[in-house]
Design a protein around this motif. Structure first.
Motif, PDB file in Angstrom:
ATOM      1  N   ILE A 176       0.843  -1.204   0.000  1.00  0.00           N
ATOM      2  CA  ILE A 176       0.000   0.000   0.000  1.00  0.00           C
ATOM      3  C   ILE A 176       0.878   1.254   0.000  1.00  0.00           C
ATOM      4  O   ILE A 176       0.610   2.222  -0.723  1.00  0.00           O
ATOM      5  CB  ILE A 176      -0.950   0.003   1.215  1.00  0.00           C
ATOM      6  CG1 ILE A 176      -1.984  -1.115   1.072  1.00  0.00           C
ATOM      7  CG2 ILE A 176      -1.658   1.354   1.355  1.00  0.00           C
ATOM      8  CD1 ILE A 176      -2.850  -1.309   2.303  1.00  0.00           C
ATOM      9  N   GLY A 177       1.944   1.234   0.791  1.00  0.00           N
ATOM     10  CA  GLY A 177       2.872   2.363   0.791  1.00  0.00           C
ATOM     11  C   GLY A 177       3.543   2.547  -0.554  1.00  0.00           C
ATOM     12  O   GLY A 177       3.728   3.674  -1.024  1.00  0.00           O
ATOM     13  N   LEU A 178       3.880   1.434  -1.201  1.00  0.00           N
ATOM     14  CA  LEU A 178       4.499   1.485  -2.529  1.00  0.00           C
ATOM     15  C   LEU A 178       3.589   2.194  -3.517  1.00  0.00           C
ATOM     16  O   LEU A 178       4.028   3.056  -4.303  1.00  0.00           O
ATOM     17  CB  LEU A 178       4.793   0.058  -3.005  1.00  0.00           C
ATOM     18  CG  LEU A 178       5.663  -0.092  -4.254  1.00  0.00           C
ATOM     19  CD1 LEU A 178       7.131   0.116  -3.902  1.00  0.00           C
ATOM     20  CD2 LEU A 178       5.456  -1.476  -4.860  1.00  0.00           C
ATOM     21  N   LEU A 179       2.306   1.862  -3.489  1.00  0.00           N
ATOM     22  CA  LEU A 179       1.334   2.481  -4.398  1.00  0.00           C
ATOM     23  C   LEU A 179       1.066   3.941  -4.017  1.00  0.00           C
ATOM     24  O   LEU A 179       0.915   4.802  -4.884  1.00  0.00           O
ATOM     25  CB  LEU A 179       0.027   1.682  -4.376  1.00  0.00           C
ATOM     26  CG  LEU A 179       0.112   0.269  -4.964  1.00  0.00           C
ATOM     27  CD1 LEU A 179      -1.112  -0.547  -4.572  1.00  0.00           C
ATOM     28  CD2 LEU A 179       0.266   0.319  -6.470  1.00  0.00           C
ATOM     29  N   ALA A 180       1.019   4.215  -2.713  1.00  0.00           N
ATOM     30  CA  ALA A 180       0.724   5.572  -2.252  1.00  0.00           C
ATOM     31  C   ALA A 180       1.879   6.534  -2.500  1.00  0.00           C
ATOM     32  O   ALA A 180       1.674   7.754  -2.557  1.00  0.00           O
ATOM     33  CB  ALA A 180       0.386   5.565  -0.765  1.00  0.00           C
ATOM     34  N   GLY A 181       3.088   6.000  -2.670  1.00  0.00           N
ATOM     35  CA  GLY A 181       4.239   6.870  -2.888  1.00  0.00           C
ATOM     36  C   GLY A 181       4.146   7.717  -4.138  1.00  0.00           C
ATOM     37  O   GLY A 181       4.807   8.753  -4.264  1.00  0.00           O
ATOM     38  N   PHE A 182       3.287   7.300  -5.078  1.00  0.00           N
ATOM     39  CA  PHE A 182       3.117   8.078  -6.304  1.00  0.00           C
ATOM     40  C   PHE A 182       2.276   9.341  -6.093  1.00  0.00           C
ATOM     41  O   PHE A 182       2.371  10.290  -6.872  1.00  0.00           O
ATOM     42  CB  PHE A 182       2.432   7.222  -7.381  1.00  0.00           C
ATOM     43  CG  PHE A 182       3.269   6.110  -7.917  1.00  0.00           C
ATOM     44  CD1 PHE A 182       4.340   6.364  -8.755  1.00  0.00           C
ATOM     45  CD2 PHE A 182       3.004   4.792  -7.575  1.00  0.00           C
ATOM     46  CE1 PHE A 182       5.131   5.339  -9.247  1.00  0.00           C
ATOM     47  CE2 PHE A 182       3.776   3.753  -8.065  1.00  0.00           C
ATOM     48  CZ  PHE A 182       4.849   4.030  -8.898  1.00  0.00           C
ATOM     49  N   VAL A 183       1.439   9.355  -5.058  1.00  0.00           N
ATOM     50  CA  VAL A 183       0.358  10.340  -4.995  1.00  0.00           C
ATOM     51  C   VAL A 183       0.856  11.766  -4.798  1.00  0.00           C
ATOM     52  O   VAL A 183       0.533  12.667  -5.587  1.00  0.00           O
ATOM     53  CB  VAL A 183      -0.648   9.960  -3.888  1.00  0.00           C
ATOM     54  CG1 VAL A 183      -1.693  11.065  -3.718  1.00  0.00           C
ATOM     55  CG2 VAL A 183      -1.335   8.636  -4.238  1.00  0.00           C
ATOM     56  N   TYR A 184       1.648  12.025  -3.764  1.00  0.00           N
ATOM     57  CA  TYR A 184       1.962  13.414  -3.418  1.00  0.00           C
ATOM     58  C   TYR A 184       2.873  14.103  -4.442  1.00  0.00           C
ATOM     59  O   TYR A 184       2.597  15.250  -4.835  1.00  0.00           O
ATOM     60  CB  TYR A 184       2.539  13.485  -2.004  1.00  0.00           C
ATOM     61  CG  TYR A 184       1.451  13.368  -0.963  1.00  0.00           C
ATOM     62  CD1 TYR A 184       0.855  14.494  -0.424  1.00  0.00           C
ATOM     63  CD2 TYR A 184       0.980  12.120  -0.563  1.00  0.00           C
ATOM     64  CE1 TYR A 184      -0.171  14.396   0.509  1.00  0.00           C
ATOM     65  CE2 TYR A 184      -0.042  12.002   0.363  1.00  0.00           C
ATOM     66  CZ  TYR A 184      -0.617  13.141   0.894  1.00  0.00           C
ATOM     67  OH  TYR A 184      -1.636  13.034   1.807  1.00  0.00           O
ATOM     68  N   PRO A 185       3.959  13.477  -4.913  1.00  0.00           N
ATOM     69  CA  PRO A 185       4.721  14.131  -5.986  1.00  0.00           C
ATOM     70  C   PRO A 185       3.868  14.378  -7.230  1.00  0.00           C
ATOM     71  O   PRO A 185       3.998  15.416  -7.897  1.00  0.00           O
ATOM     72  CB  PRO A 185       5.848  13.127  -6.277  1.00  0.00           C
ATOM     73  CG  PRO A 185       6.005  12.365  -5.011  1.00  0.00           C
ATOM     74  CD  PRO A 185       4.621  12.230  -4.463  1.00  0.00           C
ATOM     75  N   THR A 186       2.957  13.439  -7.531  1.00  0.00           N
ATOM     76  CA  THR A 186       2.089  13.593  -8.696  1.00  0.00           C
ATOM     77  C   THR A 186       1.142  14.769  -8.523  1.00  0.00           C
ATOM     78  O   THR A 186       0.883  15.525  -9.472  1.00  0.00           O
ATOM     79  CB  THR A 186       1.290  12.295  -8.915  1.00  0.00           C
ATOM     80  OG1 THR A 186       2.207  11.230  -9.163  1.00  0.00           O
ATOM     81  CG2 THR A 186       0.359  12.431 -10.091  1.00  0.00           C
ATOM     82  N   LEU A 187       0.622  14.971  -7.313  1.00  0.00           N
ATOM     83  CA  LEU A 187      -0.267  16.109  -7.066  1.00  0.00           C
ATOM     84  C   LEU A 187       0.482  17.430  -7.193  1.00  0.00           C
ATOM     85  O   LEU A 187      -0.085  18.431  -7.661  1.00  0.00           O
ATOM     86  CB  LEU A 187      -0.904  15.988  -5.683  1.00  0.00           C
ATOM     87  CG  LEU A 187      -1.867  14.807  -5.493  1.00  0.00           C
ATOM     88  CD1 LEU A 187      -2.429  14.808  -4.081  1.00  0.00           C
ATOM     89  CD2 LEU A 187      -2.996  14.856  -6.516  1.00  0.00           C
ATOM     90  N   HIS A 188       1.748  17.459  -6.818  1.00  0.00           N
ATOM     91  CA  HIS A 188       2.541  18.672  -7.010  1.00  0.00           C
ATOM     92  C   HIS A 188       2.732  18.954  -8.500  1.00  0.00           C
ATOM     93  O   HIS A 188       2.746  20.120  -8.924  1.00  0.00           O
ATOM     94  CB  HIS A 188       3.884  18.544  -6.299  1.00  0.00           C
ATOM     95  CG  HIS A 188       3.822  18.918  -4.847  1.00  0.00           C
ATOM     96  ND1 HIS A 188       4.132  20.179  -4.387  1.00  0.00           N
ATOM     97  CD2 HIS A 188       3.450  18.202  -3.759  1.00  0.00           C
ATOM     98  CE1 HIS A 188       3.966  20.221  -3.076  1.00  0.00           C
ATOM     99  NE2 HIS A 188       3.562  19.033  -2.674  1.00  0.00           N
ATOM    100  N   ASN A 189       2.861  17.903  -9.292  1.00  0.00           N
ATOM    101  CA  ASN A 189       2.935  18.098 -10.732  1.00  0.00           C
ATOM    102  C   ASN A 189       1.620  18.650 -11.270  1.00  0.00           C
ATOM    103  O   ASN A 189       1.608  19.537 -12.129  1.00  0.00           O
ATOM    104  CB  ASN A 189       3.273  16.772 -11.414  1.00  0.00           C
ATOM    105  CG  ASN A 189       3.322  16.885 -12.926  1.00  0.00           C
ATOM    106  OD1 ASN A 189       2.397  16.485 -13.615  1.00  0.00           O
ATOM    107  ND2 ASN A 189       4.406  17.453 -13.446  1.00  0.00           N
TER     108      ASN A 189
END
Length: 470
Positions: free
Chosen positions: A171-184
């Protein structure tokens, strides 16, 4: 860090640092007539995405209390305890919310920290992938995968503790994409003078995810059993994934129903700061930049405090202050409610100061560290000296995270100032480094907790201690 008073900023483009002038406020209208502004919808969905991501991050902090044999008993009924897939009867007076497992403090710390091991691995490539392939697909994939893994966690718990640790890491592996992607996504959609409020949506959504999850998880556990604290959030996350696909596009140019007026307003607000070509980040310039290195230190300090509170506050409320599980979930959420509202307040203040040219962006980012970092640190130092007074402890924790809401205009937004073209990559590395606090904090607590127990149990024989902690 560049001075924005004259609307000039240092932007990293194609491996070099260039001085670029952006439009002044006089040329930008804050209101776009017609339908609901699409960037407002983007901001709301960013809030919901962070709420969703944090829901899956923090639910284990409450759920785990009902899944294991507690160190102190606050309830009144006996329960079956499962050890190595064999069920034995325990005479300890604990509530029956479902099967309980004989996982020691070390195992519990590993379960709480496993999320951050996975999160750590994808934080680095997430920004680069978002800049190359767009944020829509990455966030959708993250939510769908996380929902599935969350739904099967109760079955994995019956199998072994290591299966739960693996599920949390995934779950952490999948969630790691979220915050940098939202900054993009913010760098593509949100005008510079509105970013403080939208960054507050990231902080506020994360905070509200905690506020919502802890009391609801406590109530679901007490009413239905702890398994439903996994099932229902999983269904919710799937629904949000569907909503994300329906409402979000990677940029204004790709949105089919945006008005030409709003699209022009957004694109003109960027001036020449956003490159239309896809290039690799200038890593040498990034990691030799003193402002960015200072930002890394600032962000790590913020993450250490946040992750410490996320993983340990429910346990502190339940086992140290003696609150029941549902009350512990509610009281644990109060500091995050304070942080959410103060985040929006500070975000509004920061944007207003920029729009009126009262302070340079550099001055804003530095001066508000007093509220986001220094004052919370003082409150955190005081907590051990007030003993077990519930009212004082809760008040200090609420004040600590309330002031930390100012991070929306300090460490959380500064990557957008330094390099908007590569904000996702910069924030991804910040997330990568900061995430180490997510597993180091519970590990440190486990070591200190064990050390205290050893001191208190010096008269006990060695076999008893080994059985308790191993």
């Amino acid at each position: 860090m560049a001075d924005f008073r004259c609307r000039t900023q240092l932007i990293l483009v194609k491996g070099t640092t260039q001085s670029i002038t952006t439009p002044t406020n006089a040329s930008l209208s804050p209101i776009v007539t017609g339908s609901i502004p699409k960037r407002l919808i983007v901001a709301v969905m960013i809030f919901i995405a962070c709420l969703t991501s944090f829901m899956l991050r923090v639910n284990m902090s409450i759920n785990l209390l009902a899944m294991v044999q507690p160190t102190t008993g606050n309830s009144t009924s006996a329960v079956n305890v499962t050890t190595d897939n064999a069920t034995t009867f325990s005479s300890d007076p604990v509530a029956n919310y479902g099967p309980r497992y004989a996982w020691g403090q070390r195992t519990q710390s590993n379960i709480l920290g496993a999320y951050f091991y996975g999160y750590l691995l994808t934080s680095l490539p997430a920004g680069l992938l978002a800049e190359r392939y767009g944020p829509k697909a990455l966030v959708t994939s993250s939510f769908v995968g996380s929902a599935v893994v969350t739904a099967v966690t109760p079955a994995l718990a019956a199998y072994s503790a290591w299966a739960v640790i693996g599920s949390r890491a995934l779950i952490g592996l999948l969630a790691g994409f979220v915050y940098p992607t939202l900054h993009n996504l913010i760098s593509r959609w949100i005008p510079p003078n509105e970013r403080g409020k939208v960054i507050a949506c990231i902080s506020g959504g994360s905070t509200f995810g905690t506020v919502l999850t802890w009391p609801i998880a406590g109530i679901l556990t007490e009413k239905l059993g702890w398994a439903y604290s996994f099932y229902l959030p999983a269904v919710f996350v799937l629904l949000i994934a569907i909503l994300w696909v329906a409402l979000i596009e990677d940029s204004p140019a790709e949105h089919k129903s945006i008005t030409p007026t709003e699209r022009q307003f957004i694109e003109e607000s960027f001036g020449d700061t956003i490159s239309k070509t896809k290039t690799f980040p200038p890593y040498k310039q990034v990691f030799t930049s003193l402002p960015y290195l200072a930002l890394l230190v600032l962000h790590y300090g913020n993450f250490w405090g946040m992750n410490f509170f996320i993983t340990q506050t429910p346990k502190f409320m339940n086992e140290v202050l003696g609150f029941k599980l549902a009350n512990a979930g509610f009281l644990s959420s109060l500091p995050y409610m304070a942080r959410m509202f103060s985040g929006f307040f500070f975000g509004f203040i920061g944007d207003l100061i920029r729009q009126k040219d009262l302070l340079s962006t550099t001055a804003i980012r530095k001066s508000f560290c007093l509220f986001s970092h220094l004052i919370p640190a003082v409150f955190l130092i005081i907590i051990p000296f007030v003993g077990q007074d519930p009212l004082v402890c809760v008040g200090l924790i609420v004040s600590c995270l309330g002031f930390n809401g100012a991070s929306t205009i300090t460490n959380l937004v500064n990557a957008q100032d330094l390099a908007p073209n590569f904000a996702a990559t910069l924030y991804g590395f910040m997330n990568f480094l900061g995430t180490t606090a997510g597993f180091l904090a519970p590990m440190l607590v486990g070591v200190l907790y064990r050390g205290q127990a050893v001191i208190e149990c010096q008269s006990a024989d060695k076999a008893t201690l080994e059985e308790r902690w191993n």
